[in-house]
Design a protein around this motif. Structure first.
Motif, PDB file in Angstrom:
ATOM      1  N   HIS A   8      39.741  44.190  38.227  1.00 53.42           N
ATOM      2  CA  HIS A   8      40.843  45.127  38.007  1.00 53.42           C
ATOM      3  C   HIS A   8      42.118  44.718  38.736  1.00 53.42           C
ATOM      4  CE1 HIS A   8      38.797  47.427  41.473  1.00 53.42           C
ATOM      5  NE2 HIS A   8      39.985  47.124  41.956  1.00 53.42           N
ATOM      6  N   ALA A 211      29.163  47.674  32.558  1.00 56.42           N
ATOM      7  CA  ALA A 211      29.917  48.818  33.046  1.00 56.42           C
ATOM      8  C   ALA A 211      29.798  50.012  32.099  1.00 56.42           C
ATOM      9  CB  ALA A 211      31.374  48.425  33.212  1.00 56.42           C
ATOM     10  N   ARG A 245      32.802  48.476  38.862  1.00 56.72           N
ATOM     11  CA  ARG A 245      32.751  49.419  37.755  1.00 56.72           C
ATOM     12  C   ARG A 245      31.367  49.795  37.230  1.00 56.72           C
ATOM     13  NH1 ARG A 245      33.301  44.421  36.225  1.00 56.72           N
ATOM     14  NH2 ARG A 245      32.786  43.725  34.128  1.00 56.72           N
ATOM     15  N   GLY A 416      36.833  50.529  36.759  1.00 58.73           N
ATOM     16  CA  GLY A 416      35.681  51.421  36.666  1.00 58.73           C
ATOM     17  C   GLY A 416      35.879  52.690  35.860  1.00 58.73           C
TER      18      GLY A 416
END
Ligand SMILES: [Zn+2]
Length: 493
Positions: A8, A211, A245, A416
């Motif tokens: 991320h 995820a 995540r 996430g």
């Protein structure tokens, strides 16, 4: 270098300020005594703290104000009903190994306060019902009668999303709720849908335990009344960059196979009686896969995998995915009118075997050792394959894993809260598939895409997702036999 924040730290196509300019927040999560005594309040708290504890770069410090209460069933995997809520929340978040939360009686200075239930000094409050969840400025004690996990998880995902956006320079906010029953975004609380039947039976196959897939599993585990065989499959192992995540994985699971590890985490304590049947390999090779396949849940993130599982000709296929700051859910078909899983998802170029061997030989010792370990063969066996191209104990199933691991392409942006949102929507839609004839996704409006840059936008609702005219599966070049089989199964569902 591998790090928890890797996936991320990108800018999501230039939308976010760069990771190194992000301003991590001190977040204080506060839950009222009355919310802490309900299953829904506890689920919102568990999910919110879990997501924040993974948000390296977006969150500097997490403090939690939580009165002692007894844990409800199917709230915190691995913790039994009746045990301490505070311990379950803090311990499971600490085990992730990223940002450990700590208990705080009062609100520490310079904190952004997220409230659950009636909390006096909250900057934002999580609001939720059975099927809807969102964020509001005003506090509320609603949610005592909520038994389904969808609303609390949606609210928690959006709250973590707000923290992430603020840390990256996006501070705009408008109160909203998202209703996963009708797939609409609104400023007001939606009407109640019909109650769920007490028992919902049916088997399904979940492809992809990453995820999105782990969020789907957790949500189904927490849904009362579900029974049946839940087949899950993933050929991958957990690595450090998954921990930003994947809500079921923590530091202790790094290096372990995703499918059987996730099944183990959810083995006991569920709200229904789903039986997890994991396969640590690709979905199409699940040894006990039912035929014909009634319900397929796609949580894979490779287009080649989408093609492979669409070719299983599931009667009904639902797919969830994320892209930049968007979470999407789709329902495949009908043939010729709406998209299949493959439409608009061009196949990734494949790495040739010689190229794969070259990359292995160029990798460092550590990577080579890790690959040998995850394939459960010796280093010398793997080295000999790379030098001579002779497979020995290395069978064909190992090649896709190696290709994935040694692929030089940068990984896509992924955070996430987006994966959880997609995973929860997928689980909710799977439950709806079994409950009602007035489903929100249908033969006409078969797609929902939530742009979480502006989660309050009324454009975040169900739309038509048309087929791709020249799709290699459902277009003129696809197999006529497979297409007619699918059309037949779809019409008799
Ligand atoms: Zn197609």
């Amino acid at each position: 270098m591998e790090a928890i924040a890797n996936r991320h730290s990108g800018t999501a196509g230039g939308t976010l300020v760069a990771h190194d300019q992000s301003k991590p927040l001190n977040v204080h999560v506060s839950i009222s005594a009355s919310a802490a005594s309900t299953a829904a309040g506890q689920r919102a708290l568990w999910m919110l703290v879990n997501l924040l504890a993974r948000s390296v770069g977006a969150v500097a410090r997490i403090t939690v104000a939580c009165p002692e209460a007894k844990l409800h069933p199917a709230v915190a995997p691995g913790y039994s009903a009746g045990s301490s809520l505070v311990a379950a929340i803090l311990e499971s978040a600490k085990a992730i190994g990223a940002i450990p939360p700590r208990l705080a009686a009062g609100t520490p200075e310079q904190s952004f306060v997220l409230g659950i239930g009636r909390v006096d000094d909250a900057d934002l409050t999580l609001v939720f019902g059975d099927w809807w969840g969102g964020l509001d400025y005003t506090t509320s004690d609603a949610g005592t009668e909520v038994t389904l996990p969808f609303g609390p998880y949606i609210a928690a995902a959006h709250a973590a999303g707000h923290v992430f956006r603020v840390s990256r320079g996006l501070v705009e906010f408008v109160p909203f709720v998202y209703d996963a029953w009708k797939h609409v975004t609104a400023s007001e609380i939606p009407p109640n849908p019909p109650p769920m039947p007490k028992k919902l039976a049916g088997d399904f196959l979940l492809a992809g335990v990453g995820a999105v897939g782990t969020a789907t599993m957790l949500t189904l585990w927490a849904t009362p009344g579900l029974k049946g065989r839940a087949q899950i499959a993933d050929a991958d192992t957990v690595d450090l960059t998954n921990l930003n995540r994947c809500v079921l994985f923590d530091a202790s699971t790094v290096g372990l196979p995703k499918a059987s590890t996730a099944a183990e985490v959810l083995q006991t304590g569920g709200a229904g009686s789903l039986v997890w049947d994991p396969h640590d390999g690709i979905a199409q090779e699940h040894p006990r896969r039912q035929q014909p396949l009634q319900l397929l849940l796609s949580a894979v993130d490779k287009n080649r995998s989408r093609l492979a599982i669409q070719r299983l000709i599931p009667t009904m296929a639902l797919g969830a995915s994320t892209y930049n700051l968007r979470s999407s859910l789709m329902r495949a078909g009908p043939l010729g009118a709406r998209a299949c899983l493959v439409c608009h998802n061009p196949l990734e170029p494949e790495i040739s075997d010689p190229e794969l061997r070259e990359r292995y030989l160029a990798a460092n010792q550590e990577t080579q050792a890790r690959l040998a370990e995850s394939l459960q063969i010796s280093r010398s066996e793997l080295d000999s394959w790379a030098r001579t191209a002779r497979c020995g104990e290395l069978d064909n199933r190992a090649l896709p894993l190696l290709a994935e691991e040694l692929d030089a392409k940068p990984h896509q942006f992924s955070v996430g809260y987006l994966s959880v949102l997609a995973g929860v929507l997928l689980a909710a839609e799977a439950v709806k598939e079994r409950t009602s004839s007035t489903r929100a996704l249908d033969d006409d409006k078969n797609h929902v895409s939530i742009q979480t840059l502006t989660p309050w936008s009324s454009r975040n609702n169900a739309t038509r997702y048309l087929r791709q005219e020249d799709c290699i599966f459902c277009g003129p070049a696809g197999s006529a036999t497979l297409q007619s089989m699918w059309a037949d199964r779809f019409s008799h569902r």
